[in-house]
Design an enzyme around this catalytic site. Structure first.
Site, PDB file in Angstrom:
ATOM      1  N   ASP A  72      44.164  67.894  45.527  1.00  0.00           N
ATOM      2  CA  ASP A  72      44.840  68.431  44.574  1.00  0.00           C
ATOM      3  C   ASP A  72      44.032  68.492  43.123  1.00  0.00           C
ATOM      4  O   ASP A  72      44.629  68.506  42.093  1.00  0.00           O
ATOM      5  CB  ASP A  72      46.375  67.717  44.188  1.00  0.00           C
ATOM      6  CG  ASP A  72      46.195  66.172  44.169  1.00  0.00           C
ATOM      7  OD1 ASP A  72      44.939  65.613  44.435  1.00  0.00           O
ATOM      8  OD2 ASP A  72      47.280  65.467  44.120  1.00  0.00           O
ATOM      9  N   ASP A 151      42.940  52.777  44.959  1.00  0.00           N
ATOM     10  CA  ASP A 151      42.274  52.734  43.833  1.00  0.00           C
ATOM     11  C   ASP A 151      42.301  51.567  42.734  1.00  0.00           C
ATOM     12  O   ASP A 151      41.386  51.281  42.244  1.00  0.00           O
ATOM     13  CB  ASP A 151      42.589  54.274  42.990  1.00  0.00           C
ATOM     14  CG  ASP A 151      44.014  54.355  42.839  1.00  0.00           C
ATOM     15  OD1 ASP A 151      44.915  53.570  43.412  1.00  0.00           O
ATOM     16  OD2 ASP A 151      44.328  55.487  42.481  1.00  0.00           O
TER      17      ASP A 151
END
Length: 197
Positions: A72, A151
């Site tokens: 994305d 992350d």
């Protein structure tokens, strides 16, 4: 996929687009009941996806370095040039662990120099390059269940090791999805829309 491959060839770069990663099948002998439930959450699926991608790049294919992106994201025309022109920094400076195309603080009203690179102790993600040597250090520490997100775990690992990333003042990647595992509010969309690109 075809556009990425064409662009990479034009820059003399090699890219690979791998098939979808199969989810983790919990093993009751290794995973307690809480972990078995956790593997059903998006956080777990994404963490596993990255683990597999890092393993494919650095263990199976033995690449010296690799750029990791998500489906994305869109990229500036000089996205690959950013990595090509700055990759040498990872070899020269042992305090660096990554080059990223994304600047978490790159808001339109506060940035302006597309040539400026800065250092950050905050792992930015959203289109980044790491070396095999970095993955070799991180893989031994990678948690079975990074419950706060892969992350965020990377950010903690970077800070604990006193490492930094190179980021451009003006981002070379941009998040365009309106729905997803980490996009859940109009506020997030407004913040992403305010980024220079």
């Amino acid at each position: 996929k075809a556009a990425a491959e064409t662009t990479a060839r034009a820059h003399g770069a090699q890219i690979a687009v791998w098939p979808v990663v199969q989810p983790v099948t919990p093993d009751p002998a290794k995973h307690n009941a809480e972990l078995q439930k956790w593997f059903n959450f998006n956080t777990a699926k994404i963490a596993h996806h990255y683990w597999v991608a890092f393993e494919r790049a650095f263990v199976e294919n033995d690449y010296d370095s690799a750029i990791f992106v998500e489906e994305d994201l869109i990229f500036s025309p000089d996205f690959l040039a950013l990595f090509r022109s700055s990759a040498w920094l990872l070899d020269e400076d042992p305090s660096l662990w990554c080059i990223s195309a994304w600047n978490d603080f790159g808001y339109s009203q506060s940035v302006g120099d597309p040539c400026r690179l800065t250092r950050s102790s905050y792992f930015p993600g959203l289109g980044f390059m790491i070396r095999r040597s970095v993955w070799q250090q991180l893989r031994d520490q990678w948690p079975t269940a990074p419950t706060m997100g892969w992350d965020y775990w990377m950010r903690v690992a970077f800070r604990r090791a006193d490492k930094e990333c190179i980021v451009p003042e003006v981002s070379r990647s941009h998040h365009v999805s309106e729905k997803g595992a980490s996009i859940s509010s109009k506020k997030q969309l407004r913040l992403l829309g305010a980024m220079a690109f």
